[in-house]
Design a protein around this motif. Structure first.
Motif, short mmCIF file in Angstrom:
data_model
loop_
_atom_site.label_atom_id
_atom_site.label_comp_id
_atom_site.label_asym_id
_atom_site.label_seq_id
_atom_site.Cartn_x
_atom_site.Cartn_y
_atom_site.Cartn_z
N LYS A 1 90.73 15.65 -19.63
CA LYS A 1 90.08 14.92 -18.55
C LYS A 1 89.64 13.52 -19.01
CE LYS A 1 86.36 15.29 -15.17
NZ LYS A 1 85.28 16.13 -14.65
N ILE A 2 89.12 13.43 -20.22
CA ILE A 2 88.68 12.14 -20.75
C ILE A 2 89.88 11.26 -21.08
CG2 ILE A 2 87.45 11.02 -22.65
CD1 ILE A 2 85.49 13.36 -22.59
N ARG A 3 90.97 11.86 -21.62
CA ARG A 3 92.19 11.09 -21.87
C ARG A 3 92.73 10.50 -20.57
NH1 ARG A 3 93.77 15.54 -24.98
NH2 ARG A 3 95.44 15.98 -23.51
N GLU A 4 92.67 11.29 -19.49
CA GLU A 4 93.14 10.81 -18.19
C GLU A 4 92.28 9.65 -17.70
OE1 GLU A 4 93.12 14.38 -15.83
OE2 GLU A 4 95.07 15.02 -16.59
N VAL B 1 86.14 5.00 -29.24
CA VAL B 1 86.96 5.10 -28.04
C VAL B 1 86.41 6.29 -27.26
CG1 VAL B 1 88.77 6.41 -29.27
CG2 VAL B 1 89.27 5.38 -27.05
N MET B 2 85.99 6.02 -26.04
CA MET B 2 85.41 7.04 -25.17
C MET B 2 84.30 7.80 -25.90
SD MET B 2 87.13 6.27 -22.51
CE MET B 2 86.84 7.50 -21.26
N PRO C 1 92.40 0.01 -25.46
CA PRO C 1 91.78 0.55 -24.25
C PRO C 1 90.60 1.48 -24.53
CG PRO C 1 94.18 0.76 -24.14
CD PRO C 1 93.84 0.32 -25.53
N GLY C 2 89.52 1.27 -23.77
CA GLY C 2 88.37 2.16 -23.83
C GLY C 2 87.48 1.99 -25.04
N LEU D 1 94.71 9.02 -33.15
CA LEU D 1 94.28 10.36 -33.55
C LEU D 1 93.02 10.79 -32.81
CD1 LEU D 1 94.88 10.20 -37.40
CD2 LEU D 1 95.96 11.82 -35.83
N VAL D 2 92.10 9.86 -32.66
CA VAL D 2 90.87 10.18 -31.94
C VAL D 2 91.16 10.43 -30.46
CG1 VAL D 2 88.61 9.29 -31.22
CG2 VAL D 2 89.37 9.03 -33.59
#
Length: 117
Positions: free
Chosen positions: A109-112, A31-32, A14-15, A101-102
């Motif tokens: 907020k970014i994880r959400e 990722v992001m 994902p992402g 880990l990243v």
């Protein structure tokens, strides 16, 4: 492991997006926006992956194909050589750990946002 399989696995997370910020030869997976894997697309002889600092020394001692991260922070990154001694399944597990880990280091907020994808 071949480049196509590794590429497909990374993009399945994902992402994840691919990029070439260091030139057309170095494929970077992010990722992001944060790097978790990079490799040379022409030779595909190794990959740099983030690893838990508590496990990194053990990985290097246990596997000759695991070296301190080339051009990376040696405390947090390993270079894994594709010499046939690391099973594909283990390499993909390490890739997922690098990704995790990243993600764990991203702001809440970014994880959400990532979890909403």
């Amino acid at each position: 492991m071949n480049l196509e399989k590794f590429h497909a696995y990374c993009l399945s997370l994902p992402g994840v997006e691919e990029d070439f910020p260091f030139g057309e030869q170095t494929l970077v997976f992010k990722v992001m926006g944060k790097l978790f894997a990079l490799t040379d697309v022409e030779s595909f002889e190794s990959v740099n992956l983030k690893a838990d600092p508590d496990e990194i020394i053990e990985m290097r001692e246990r596997y000759e194909a695991v070296l301190p991260g080339y051009h990376m922070n040696k405390k947090h990154w390993n270079t894994i050589l594709f010499d046939g001694s690391i099973p594909d399944k283990l390499l993909l597990e390490w890739t997922k750990k690098s990704y995790d880990l990243v993600v764990a280091g991203l702001p809440k907020k970014i994880r959400e946002q990532l979890n909403a994808k």
